[in-house]
Design an enzyme around this catalytic site. Structure first.
Site, PDB file in Angstrom:
ATOM      1  N   ASP A   1      -1.113   4.772  -6.465  1.00 35.09           N
ATOM      2  CA  ASP A   1       0.287   4.491  -6.149  1.00 35.09           C
ATOM      3  C   ASP A   1       1.214   5.540  -6.727  1.00 35.09           C
ATOM      4  O   ASP A   1       2.311   5.753  -6.216  1.00 35.09           O
ATOM      5  CB  ASP A   1       0.646   3.093  -6.655  1.00 35.09           C
ATOM      6  CG  ASP A   1      -0.202   2.071  -5.936  1.00 35.09           C
ATOM      7  OD1 ASP A   1       0.168   1.702  -4.807  1.00 35.09           O
ATOM      8  OD2 ASP A   1      -1.267   1.698  -6.455  1.00 35.09           O
TER       9      ASP A   1
ATOM     10  N   GLY B   1       0.841  -1.184   0.000  1.00 34.02           N
ATOM     11  CA  GLY B   1       0.000   0.000   0.000  1.00 34.02           C
ATOM     12  C   GLY B   1       0.882   1.242   0.000  1.00 34.02           C
ATOM     13  O   GLY B   1       1.904   1.291   0.716  1.00 34.02           O
ATOM     14  N   ALA B   2       0.460   2.248  -0.787  1.00 29.81           N
ATOM     15  CA  ALA B   2       1.331   3.390  -1.084  1.00 29.81           C
ATOM     16  C   ALA B   2       1.948   4.045   0.162  1.00 29.81           C
ATOM     17  O   ALA B   2       3.173   4.132   0.299  1.00 29.81           O
ATOM     18  CB  ALA B   2       0.530   4.411  -1.887  1.00 29.81           C
TER      19      ALA B   2
ATOM     20  N   LYS C   1      -3.866  -0.095  -8.548  1.00 29.30           N
ATOM     21  CA  LYS C   1      -3.906  -1.561  -8.673  1.00 29.30           C
ATOM     22  C   LYS C   1      -4.552  -1.990  -9.979  1.00 29.30           C
ATOM     23  O   LYS C   1      -5.553  -1.403 -10.409  1.00 29.30           O
ATOM     24  CB  LYS C   1      -4.656  -2.128  -7.465  1.00 29.30           C
ATOM     25  CG  LYS C   1      -4.747  -3.632  -7.381  1.00 29.30           C
ATOM     26  CD  LYS C   1      -3.415  -4.330  -7.494  1.00 29.30           C
ATOM     27  CE  LYS C   1      -2.410  -3.945  -6.437  1.00 29.30           C
ATOM     28  NZ  LYS C   1      -1.047  -4.463  -6.734  1.00 29.30           N
TER      29      LYS C   1
ATOM     30  N   ARG D   1      10.147  -2.011  -4.608  1.00 31.03           N
ATOM     31  CA  ARG D   1       8.918  -1.928  -5.411  1.00 31.03           C
ATOM     32  C   ARG D   1       9.060  -0.716  -6.328  1.00 31.03           C
ATOM     33  O   ARG D   1       9.402   0.363  -5.841  1.00 31.03           O
ATOM     34  CB  ARG D   1       7.654  -1.743  -4.531  1.00 31.03           C
ATOM     35  CG  ARG D   1       7.399  -2.745  -3.436  1.00 31.03           C
ATOM     36  CD  ARG D   1       6.526  -3.942  -3.749  1.00 31.03           C
ATOM     37  NE  ARG D   1       5.412  -3.887  -4.618  1.00 31.03           N
ATOM     38  CZ  ARG D   1       4.120  -3.845  -4.256  1.00 31.03           C
ATOM     39  NH1 ARG D   1       3.793  -3.785  -2.988  1.00 31.03           N
ATOM     40  NH2 ARG D   1       3.151  -3.883  -5.163  1.00 31.03           N
TER      41      ARG D   1
HETATM   42  O1  MRU Z   1       0.475  -3.922  -4.620  1.00 41.57           O
HETATM   43  P1  MRU Z   1      -0.062  -3.170  -3.446  1.00 41.57           P
HETATM   44  O2  MRU Z   1      -1.023  -3.915  -2.601  1.00 41.57           O
HETATM   45  O3  MRU Z   1       1.030  -2.476  -2.675  1.00 41.57           O
HETATM   46  O4  MRU Z   1      -0.905  -2.084  -4.192  1.00 41.57           O
HETATM   47  C1  MRU Z   1      -0.947  -0.814  -3.809  1.00 41.57           C
HETATM   48  C2  MRU Z   1      -2.283  -0.546  -3.354  1.00 41.57           C
HETATM   49  O5  MRU Z   1      -2.526  -0.678  -2.187  1.00 41.57           O
HETATM   50  C3  MRU Z   1      -3.340  -0.201  -4.286  1.00 41.57           C
HETATM   51  O6  MRU Z   1      -2.977   0.007  -5.579  1.00 41.57           O
HETATM   52  C4  MRU Z   1      -4.109   0.923  -3.687  1.00 41.57           C
HETATM   53  O7  MRU Z   1      -5.315   1.007  -4.294  1.00 41.57           O
HETATM   54  C5  MRU Z   1      -3.348   2.220  -3.787  1.00 41.57           C
HETATM   55  S1  MRU Z   1      -3.496   3.220  -2.453  1.00 41.57           S
HETATM   56  C6  MRU Z   1      -2.677   2.472  -1.227  1.00 41.57           C
END
Ligand code: MRU
Length: 355
Positions: A238, A52-53, A249, A91
């Protein structure tokens, strides 16, 4: 937010040990894990123990602070530079990760050659990143609240709740604010293949908070929109490019297309730390491609009490696993930030990023 009556954040530092909520175990177990060194923290980000961002951003900052605390006096700056590269490599898509790491590196640089001062400054800067994230998300909730009316039905994708940040969340923060204001929102939770952050994490968060919700297969959201069962879509992000294009996502773009076709407002909620002013458009956002096994297998608890995976594809069928997609600004009704709701335009995005 509260878990069984106790206040938690997703990530925090005690001494030089990092504490994280172990997200792959939710909703089956609530467990806090510890990372003694910055390399353990980096691995936890790569393996999505934390995801999560905003949560990645704070973990990156606190992991960077761990490295500064652990760096030997001899070769201090070399150790830190190497740690920054390791943490940046965990990431590629989430802008907050790079933001968090750079805030700590700036603080170290400002401290000059005084190593004890640099260690103190790194810890304080990382804590500021985490505290600001929680406060920004709280403000996003208040700023998004006017979009809600009594009994509103909201669709969301993935998990942009408090588990994805340090506290409150982005897309779910206005939902929590509306719920606490007595507006009784109902949330359609896209399950969010392949890692099921919606079904596992968003559903768990909403259940903990007592918010009415139902989990739907990702492919059901267009059906619900066309049937008049969705009033508003809110998702997280993100990375936001300077022109207002939004990476989120995988599956978000499909949801935005369906919302546009059905005249449903589609909002993105994100702190301004998610904006990458150096990224001109969504075409320049690096999209993480994760292991095909995340598509080919699902994880869960077996009846005999093991956390295990089972394969759902033919053994011979390969998978492909882009973790994010880009929603063009033209499909976005507005971006809910801690500074207010802005248009997804170059002018609005760059000016809010600068202010
Ligand atoms: O791959 P993740 O679970 O780290 O993905 C990021 C996210 O949590 C989502 O894309 C979310 O909608 C973005 S906001 C935290």
């Amino acid at each position: 937010m509260q878990v069984e009556g106790k206040q938690y954040r997703t990530v925090w530092l005690e001494g030089s040990t990092l504490h994280l909520i172990n997200q792959p175990m939710i909703p089956h177990r609530f467990q806090v894990v510890t990372m003694a060194r910055y390399n353990d923290t980096a691995k936890a980000i790569t393996d999505m123990v934390v995801r999560g961002a905003g949560a990645i951003g704070a973990t990156g900052a606190l992991g960077m602070a761990q490295a500064v605390l652990q760096a030997p006096d001899e070769g201090f700056h070399e150790f830190i530079a190497k740690a920054a590269n390791v943490l940046r490599g965990t990431r590629p898509t989430a802008q907050n990760l790079f933001y968090g790491i750079s805030k700590v590196l700036d603080a170290v640089q400002e401290a000059g050659d005084n190593i004890p001062d640099a260690r103190k400054a790194a810890r304080a800067a990382a804590q500021d990143v985490a505290d600001d994230d929680a406060e920004n998300c709280r403000a996003i909730g208040q700023n998004g609240l006017p979009l809600f009316h009594h009994g509103i039905r909201v669709s969301t994708h993935c998990n942009a709740g408090w588990l994805a940040f340090v506290d409150w969340g982005s897309a779910l923060s206005p939902v929590y604010a509306a719920h606490r204001a007595g507006l009784t929102p109902h949330v359609w939770v896209d399950e969010t293949r392949p890692r099921l952050q919606g079904a596992r994490l968003t559903a768990w968060e909403l259940a903990q908070e007592g918010v009415s919700h139902q989990v739907v297969a990702d492919n059901a959201s267009g059906y619900l929109m066309r049937n008049g069962q969705v009033d508003l879509v809110i998702v997280g992000s993100d990375r936001i490019a300077a022109n207002g294009d939004v990476a989120n996502k995988i599956g978000t773009y499909t949801s935005a297309l369906a919302a546009k076709a059905n005249g449903i407002p589609f909002f993105v909620a994100a702190p301004t730390t998610t904006i990458d002013p150096d990224c001109p458009s969504g075409d320049s956002i690096p999209i993480e491609i994760r292991t095909q096994d995340e598509v080919r297998y699902v994880w869960g608890w077996s009846d005999d009490g093991r956390f295990t995976r089972v394969r759902i594809t033919p053994d011979a069928s390969p998978g492909h696993n882009p973790a994010f997609d880009v929603t063009p600004a033209s499909l976005i009704s507005g971006i809910i930030t801690e500074k207010g709701i802005i248009e997804a335009t170059t002018r609005a995005v760059t000016s809010v990023a600068r202010s």
